[in-house]
Write an enzyme that holds these catalytic residues in place. Structure first.
Site, PDB file in Angstrom:
ATOM      1  N   SER A 148     -48.410 -60.227  -4.827  1.00 47.08           N
ATOM      2  CA  SER A 148     -49.119 -58.977  -4.541  1.00 47.08           C
ATOM      3  C   SER A 148     -49.060 -58.785  -3.032  1.00 47.08           C
ATOM      4  O   SER A 148     -48.889 -59.769  -2.286  1.00 47.08           O
ATOM      5  CB  SER A 148     -50.579 -59.102  -4.973  1.00 47.08           C
ATOM      6  OG  SER A 148     -51.350 -58.048  -4.436  1.00 47.08           O
ATOM      7  N   TYR A 163     -58.393 -64.102  -5.246  1.00 46.07           N
ATOM      8  CA  TYR A 163     -57.146 -63.407  -5.599  1.00 46.07           C
ATOM      9  C   TYR A 163     -56.150 -63.483  -4.435  1.00 46.07           C
ATOM     10  O   TYR A 163     -54.996 -63.850  -4.614  1.00 46.07           O
ATOM     11  CB  TYR A 163     -57.460 -61.950  -5.942  1.00 46.07           C
ATOM     12  CG  TYR A 163     -56.271 -61.153  -6.437  1.00 46.07           C
ATOM     13  CD1 TYR A 163     -55.823 -61.285  -7.744  1.00 46.07           C
ATOM     14  CD2 TYR A 163     -55.606 -60.248  -5.604  1.00 46.07           C
ATOM     15  CE1 TYR A 163     -54.738 -60.552  -8.216  1.00 46.07           C
ATOM     16  CE2 TYR A 163     -54.525 -59.505  -6.067  1.00 46.07           C
ATOM     17  CZ  TYR A 163     -54.098 -59.652  -7.381  1.00 46.07           C
ATOM     18  OH  TYR A 163     -53.023 -58.929  -7.838  1.00 46.07           O
ATOM     19  N   LYS A 167     -52.505 -65.332  -4.458  1.00 48.60           N
ATOM     20  CA  LYS A 167     -51.255 -64.570  -4.309  1.00 48.60           C
ATOM     21  C   LYS A 167     -50.475 -65.018  -3.065  1.00 48.60           C
ATOM     22  O   LYS A 167     -49.245 -64.961  -3.046  1.00 48.60           O
ATOM     23  CB  LYS A 167     -51.557 -63.067  -4.263  1.00 48.60           C
ATOM     24  CG  LYS A 167     -52.081 -62.514  -5.593  1.00 48.60           C
ATOM     25  CD  LYS A 167     -51.063 -62.678  -6.721  1.00 48.60           C
ATOM     26  CE  LYS A 167     -51.524 -62.085  -8.035  1.00 48.60           C
ATOM     27  NZ  LYS A 167     -50.524 -62.215  -9.113  1.00 48.60           N
TER      28      LYS A 167
HETATM   29  N1  LIG Z   1     -52.206 -53.543 -10.905  1.00 43.68           N
HETATM   30  C1  LIG Z   1     -52.040 -53.738  -9.601  1.00 43.68           C
HETATM   31  O1  LIG Z   1     -52.407 -52.875  -8.764  1.00 43.68           O
HETATM   32  C2  LIG Z   1     -51.368 -54.978  -9.095  1.00 43.68           C
HETATM   33  C3  LIG Z   1     -50.970 -55.033  -7.759  1.00 43.68           C
HETATM   34  C4  LIG Z   1     -50.336 -56.167  -7.280  1.00 43.68           C
HETATM   35  C5  LIG Z   1     -50.088 -57.230  -8.123  1.00 43.68           C
HETATM   36  N2  LIG Z   1     -50.484 -57.173  -9.428  1.00 43.68           N
HETATM   37  C6  LIG Z   1     -50.182 -58.339 -10.271  1.00 43.68           C
HETATM   38  O2  LIG Z   1     -49.332 -57.941 -11.318  1.00 43.68           O
HETATM   39  C7  LIG Z   1     -49.545 -58.756 -12.462  1.00 43.68           C
HETATM   40  C8  LIG Z   1     -49.824 -57.893 -13.662  1.00 43.68           C
HETATM   41  O3  LIG Z   1     -50.963 -57.093 -13.374  1.00 43.68           O
HETATM   42  P1  LIG Z   1     -51.355 -55.830 -14.269  1.00 43.68           P
HETATM   43  O4  LIG Z   1     -51.969 -54.862 -13.360  1.00 43.68           O
HETATM   44  O5  LIG Z   1     -50.212 -55.423 -15.137  1.00 43.68           O
HETATM   45  O6  LIG Z   1     -52.523 -56.485 -15.164  1.00 43.68           O
HETATM   46  P2  LIG Z   1     -52.987 -56.132 -16.636  1.00 43.68           P
HETATM   47  O7  LIG Z   1     -54.392 -56.643 -16.724  1.00 43.68           O
HETATM   48  O8  LIG Z   1     -52.695 -54.717 -16.973  1.00 43.68           O
HETATM   49  O9  LIG Z   1     -52.043 -57.078 -17.537  1.00 43.68           O
HETATM   50  C9  LIG Z   1     -52.107 -58.477 -17.418  1.00 43.68           C
HETATM   51  C10 LIG Z   1     -51.515 -59.118 -18.674  1.00 43.68           C
HETATM   52  O10 LIG Z   1     -51.651 -60.545 -18.509  1.00 43.68           O
HETATM   53  C11 LIG Z   1     -52.182 -61.101 -19.704  1.00 43.68           C
HETATM   54  N3  LIG Z   1     -52.893 -62.340 -19.395  1.00 43.68           N
HETATM   55  C12 LIG Z   1     -54.047 -62.479 -18.679  1.00 43.68           C
HETATM   56  N4  LIG Z   1     -54.401 -63.785 -18.647  1.00 43.68           N
HETATM   57  C13 LIG Z   1     -53.459 -64.476 -19.348  1.00 43.68           C
HETATM   58  C14 LIG Z   1     -53.273 -65.844 -19.665  1.00 43.68           C
HETATM   59  N5  LIG Z   1     -54.146 -66.774 -19.283  1.00 43.68           N
HETATM   60  N6  LIG Z   1     -52.172 -66.187 -20.384  1.00 43.68           N
HETATM   61  C15 LIG Z   1     -51.284 -65.253 -20.792  1.00 43.68           C
HETATM   62  N7  LIG Z   1     -51.412 -63.938 -20.534  1.00 43.68           N
HETATM   63  C16 LIG Z   1     -52.486 -63.563 -19.818  1.00 43.68           C
HETATM   64  C17 LIG Z   1     -53.111 -60.013 -20.254  1.00 43.68           C
HETATM   65  O11 LIG Z   1     -53.359 -60.195 -21.649  1.00 43.68           O
HETATM   66  C18 LIG Z   1     -52.295 -58.755 -19.959  1.00 43.68           C
HETATM   67  O12 LIG Z   1     -51.368 -58.462 -20.987  1.00 43.68           O
HETATM   68  C19 LIG Z   1     -50.699 -59.693 -12.075  1.00 43.68           C
HETATM   69  O13 LIG Z   1     -50.166 -60.924 -11.630  1.00 43.68           O
HETATM   70  C20 LIG Z   1     -51.381 -58.963 -10.952  1.00 43.68           C
HETATM   71  O14 LIG Z   1     -52.091 -59.813 -10.091  1.00 43.68           O
HETATM   72  C21 LIG Z   1     -51.108 -56.070  -9.934  1.00 43.68           C
END
Ligand SMILES: NC(=O)c1ccc[n+]([C@@H]2O[C@H](COP(=O)([O-])OP(=O)(O)OC[C@H]3O[C@@H](n4cnc5c(N)ncnc54)[C@H](O)[C@@H]3O)[C@@H](O)[C@H]2O)c1
Length: 259
Positions: A148, A163, A167
């Site tokens: 991230s 977090y 990251k």
């Molecule tokens: N959304 C944002 O703005 C953003 C920005 C930067 C980075 N990220 C990163 O991107 C990645 C995805 O984020 P997102 O926004 O799509 O999140 P989201 O919550 O929409 O999806 C996350 C997915 O991970 C699964 N998950 C959670 N814990 C789990 C576990 N212990 N084992 C297996 N699966 C698990 C959930 O069931 C879900 O399907 C994450 O690593 C997040 O930190 C997100």
């Protein structure tokens, strides 16, 4: 090889953790459209199954769902065995599952700190070791870790020390593994998205207010990203188009880290 051929993932097998929804689903869809067969590895099996079915319908490639808690070594090892039984090899590992909690550091219970570390970074250790053994035998593979921009800068105004720390660790883990496993033909890279609209963040965007105003003020493009805007970078890193790229961080953040 033409430039389009470099992006072709036909017959490649890609595991994507947290692939049932959000960024993982969008990036998985991109890989599937480029020809890959997908393994949707998610703690939410019903949603993973639904997503796998969608991928199969949309692309004609094979997609299977695995119920995996990425923090559980038994689940991870069972998944690797199931994938080998089904496909015989693993070409791409996308470590993408993650969580985020806004808790003031002085109030953060230690078990919540550990939970953030377990899901966001320690899971990458478990999954990369289990899949890495297969890739080392193959002498071939590519790993992409979802970090991230929070691994590079500190977000404001929300308190999310766990977090950010997790990251940041993803980035250094990526560089370390890239260095250790280059000799095995394994490339390891990371993407660092900025604010994207997904399940993880949709409630914040729905509420609006000072926090969202601040996020957008510090994003030169002035809007959150949508998950599809990560597909190009994901495909680049997963495919032969990035054959000389390892240990890299690609930021996709609307310019946030440029300020
Ligand atoms: N959304 C944002 O703005 C953003 C920005 C930067 C980075 N990220 C990163 O991107 C990645 C995805 O984020 P997102 O926004 O799509 O999140 P989201 O919550 O929409 O999806 C996350 C997915 O991970 C699964 N998950 C959670 N814990 C789990 C576990 N212990 N084992 C297996 N699966 C698990 C959930 O069931 C879900 O399907 C994450 O690593 C997040 O930190 C997100």
């Amino acid at each position: 090889m033409s430039v389009w051929d470099q992006f072709n993932l036909k017959n490649r097998i890609a595991i994507i953790t947290g692939g049932a929804t959000g960024l993982g689903k969008a990036m998985g869809q991109g890989l599937a459209e480029a020809g890959a067969n997908l393994v949707i590895a998610d703690i939410n099996y019903n949603l993973a199954k639904q997503t796998a079915n969608e991928f199969e319908m949309n692309t004609g490639n094979k997609a299977i769902a695995c119920k995996v808690d990425v923090t559980n070594i038994d689940d991870v090892e069972t998944m690797v065995q199931d994938v080998l039984n089904e496909f015989g090899h693993i070409d791409i590992l996308f470590n993408n599952a993650g969580i985020n909690e806004h808790i003031k550091f002085e109030d953060m219970p230690y078990d919540r700190w550990l939970k953030n570390m377990d899901v966001n970074i320690n899971s990458m250790v478990l999954v990369s070791q289990a899949v890495g053994k297969v890739m080392i035998q193959q002498q071939k593979g590519t790993i992409i870790n979802t970090s991230s921009m929070s691994g590079i800068i500190v977000n404001t105004p929300q308190p999310q020390a766990a977090y950010n720390t997790s990251k940041g660790a993803v980035i250094m883990f990526t560089k370390s593994l890239a260095s250790e496993w280059a000799k095995h033909g394994i490339r390891v890279n990371t993407i660092a998205p900025g604010y994207m609209k997904t399940e993880l963040t949709k409630d914040y965007f729905a509420q609006g207010g000072d926090m969202i105003d601040t996020w957008m003020k510090f994003t030169p493009l002035g809007r959150p990203g949508v998950p599809e805007e990560l597909q190009g970078a994901a495909l680049y890193l997963a495919s032969d188009a990035s054959s000389f790229v390892t240990g890299s961080v690609i930021t996709i953040d609307g310019g946030y880290t440029a300020l």
